[in-house]
Structure formats: C-alpha cells, structure tokens
Motif scaffolding. Structure first.
Motif, PDB file in Angstrom:
ATOM      1  N   LEU A 269      -3.778   8.345  -0.839  1.00  0.00           N
ATOM      2  CA  LEU A 269      -3.983   6.922  -1.129  1.00  0.00           C
ATOM      3  C   LEU A 269      -4.924   6.738  -2.315  1.00  0.00           C
ATOM      4  CD1 LEU A 269      -4.342   5.466   2.476  1.00  0.00           C
ATOM      5  CD2 LEU A 269      -2.435   5.077   0.896  1.00  0.00           C
ATOM      6  N   LEU A 270      -5.947   7.596  -2.416  1.00  0.00           N
ATOM      7  CA  LEU A 270      -6.870   7.517  -3.536  1.00  0.00           C
ATOM      8  C   LEU A 270      -6.149   7.831  -4.845  1.00  0.00           C
ATOM      9  CD1 LEU A 270      -9.760   7.116  -4.529  1.00  0.00           C
ATOM     10  CD2 LEU A 270     -10.164   9.552  -4.081  1.00  0.00           C
ATOM     11  N   TRP A 271      -5.323   8.861  -4.820  1.00  0.00           N
ATOM     12  CA  TRP A 271      -4.548   9.225  -6.014  1.00  0.00           C
ATOM     13  C   TRP A 271      -3.620   8.096  -6.418  1.00  0.00           C
ATOM     14  CZ3 TRP A 271       0.854   9.809  -6.124  1.00  0.00           C
ATOM     15  CH2 TRP A 271       1.382  10.269  -7.346  1.00  0.00           C
ATOM     16  N   ARG A 272      -2.969   7.477  -5.427  1.00  0.00           N
ATOM     17  CA  ARG A 272      -2.032   6.397  -5.726  1.00  0.00           C
ATOM     18  C   ARG A 272      -2.753   5.171  -6.265  1.00  0.00           C
ATOM     19  NH1 ARG A 272       1.748   3.847  -1.113  1.00  0.00           N
ATOM     20  NH2 ARG A 272      -0.077   2.528  -0.870  1.00  0.00           N
ATOM     21  N   ALA A 273      -3.986   4.944  -5.802  1.00  0.00           N
ATOM     22  CA  ALA A 273      -4.732   3.750  -6.222  1.00  0.00           C
ATOM     23  C   ALA A 273      -5.261   3.873  -7.651  1.00  0.00           C
ATOM     24  CB  ALA A 273      -5.877   3.486  -5.260  1.00  0.00           C
ATOM     25  N   VAL A 274      -5.594   5.078  -8.078  1.00  0.00           N
ATOM     26  CA  VAL A 274      -6.246   5.243  -9.382  1.00  0.00           C
ATOM     27  C   VAL A 274      -5.298   5.727 -10.474  1.00  0.00           C
ATOM     28  CG1 VAL A 274      -8.453   5.731  -8.304  1.00  0.00           C
ATOM     29  CG2 VAL A 274      -6.957   7.630  -8.916  1.00  0.00           C
ATOM     30  N   ARG A 275      -4.081   6.105 -10.116  1.00  0.00           N
ATOM     31  CA  ARG A 275      -3.170   6.656 -11.137  1.00  0.00           C
ATOM     32  C   ARG A 275      -2.644   5.549 -12.050  1.00  0.00           C
ATOM     33  NH1 ARG A 275       2.570   6.642  -9.599  1.00  0.00           N
ATOM     34  NH2 ARG A 275       2.825   5.528  -7.637  1.00  0.00           N
TER      35      ARG A 275
END
Length: 275
Positions: A269-275
C-alpha cells in the motif's frame, strides 16, 4: 467481459458495459479465483481485498466503483468465516454491545469514502496497517507497558475494546483492505483471549462492517453488480475454508502468518501510494 477503457467512466457506465458486454472467460476466471483467495485470506489474516480490488481494476472498473463493488462482494466471505469459526466465539451478550459502535464507525468511514478525496487517506493507510502489524508482533512487550487486559478495571477494559472496534470500523467503511489485521492487532492487545478466539471475534465484526457497507453502497455507491455476482459466491467458499484452517493452526503460527501478511500489505500500500 467487456472492458472499460476510459479512466473517467462512471460506476453506472462501467456497470452497463460489464453487464451488457460478452463475458470473457479469462476475466470471469480471474474474478472467481480472486474471490476464492480473498475469502480464505480474510478468514486467516485479513487483507483479501488487496486481491479482489486489483482484479476488478484489471477487468476494467475505475478505482472508486472497484473499491465500492469490492466492499460489497467480500461480505459473503465474512459471513462464511463466522460460520466456520462460530465455536470459538464467546458466549453471552458481550459481543452485542460492540454492534452499535461497529455500525456507526462503518457508516462514518463509508461516508468519508463517498464524500471526500481519497488521496490523503491513501497516504495514511499504509502506516496504519504497518502500525497495527507492529502492535501484534510486539504484543507481549506492549502489554507489559500498558497493562495486561486482566489487570485493567472493567470500565477501562470496556472503553479500550470499544475504541479499538470503533477505529477499525471507520477504517473498514472507508477502505477495508487489511481490516482483519487491524482488528486482530487491536483486540489482541485489549482482550484476555486466545488468538483463535480473537480471530473469531474479528470475523464477526468484519461481517457487521461488511453488511453495513453493503447497505450504504447499495443505496448510494456506484456498485457494479456483474462483478459482485462473480466474486461474492467465491468468497463464500474461501471464507469457510479459511476459518476452518485457522482453528487448526497453533497460535504462534497464526500470529506469524498475520504479521508477515500485514507487513507485505502495508509495504504494498505504501508503494502504491507514493509511486
């Protein structure tokens, strides 16, 4: 299944295209497989929505209709999980006192989803999931710090449980992915119970959250019923199978599975939020 190629398509547009288009076998198989996996994962650790939500995106639904449809579709899996873990549920009326908090929290979360931009919350969600996972992983040291549930006064214990359930319900109404991880982590900290019993309570509360979101989104949200019709029955089967599996797992194994899965979910979720 006919795909929605326009990123600005509305839930109604998507529903008409998906319902009226010719079903592609690959798309139908993807949704059914995702439903089976999600139902099982929700019963064991929580986070099955991270399987069904991307699957709905993959077959052409825009993000908001996909999120809303996903919340409706996973509800049968929660019900099946309750049936599979019913022997571990505590007896008496204690659980009934959590129902109003769960319903109100879920309605608040669902209203936030329908009325506010999701970007800010998307940035917070990964840290909530990772934080909840850390709480479960370090449950024993935290209990020594804040006090073991059996040492708390009845009033403080009741307030703690209600607060944990309320926060989890708001999160479940808004997004829902990893709801099980958050509920298990919070409840395990404030309840003097085995992890199998905590998991059973988590299943029941998740079912209440699921039913509430189903009603709210069915009335006010852009639900795609064609996608729901494929995913929902599959989550029913997976949810029951997963709940039966939980009853056979030692507590340490179940805790490890939830912690590992919660960490993976939070990082994703963190990767998806900041990409």
């Amino acid at each position: 299944m006919a795909r929605v190629t326009s990123p600005t398509a509305t839930g109604g547009d998507a529903a008409r295209v998906l319902a009226c288009g010719i079903m592609e076998i690959a798309d139908a198989a993807l949704l059914v497989a995702a439903g089976l996996a999600a139902g099982t994962v929700n019963a064991v650790a929580g986070g099955g929505s991270l399987i069904t939500f991307p699957a709905m995106i993959a077959v052409g639904l825009p993000p908001v209709p996909a999120n809303v449809s996903n919340s409706v579709a996973v509800f049968p899996g929660y019900v099946a999980s309750v049936a599979g873990s019913r022997q571990d549920l505590p007896r008496g009326r204690a659980l009934a006192t959590l129902a109003p908090t769960t319903v109100l929290g879920t309605v608040a979360g669902a209203a936030l989803l329908l009325a506010t931009p999701a970007r800010a919350f998307e940035l917070v969600v990964p840290f909530l999931v990772l934080g909840a996972t850390a709480v479960l992983a370090f449950q024993d040291p935290l209990r020594r710090l804040v006090g073991h549930p059996r040492d708390l006064s009845p009033r403080r214990r009741t307030v703690s449980v209600q607060a944990m359930v309320g926060v989890g319900a708001v999160y479940g109404g808004y997004f829902g992915a990893a709801l099980g991880v958050m509920l298990v982590a919070g409840l395990a900290l404030v309840l003097d119970a085995t992890l199998a019993r905590v998991s059973a309570i988590k299943n029941l509360l998740s079912a209440v959250v699921g039913l509430t979101t189903l009603v709210v989104f069915a009335l006010f949200g852009p639900v795609n019923w064609a996608a729901v019709a494929l995913v929902a029955p599959a989550t029913l089967i997976g949810g029951y199978a997963g709940a039966r599996l939980v009853r056979r797992l030692p507590s340490v194994v179940l805790k490890t599975v939830i912690v590992v899965f919660g960490t993976v979910i939070g990082l994703y979720l963190l990767w998806r939020a900041v990409r």
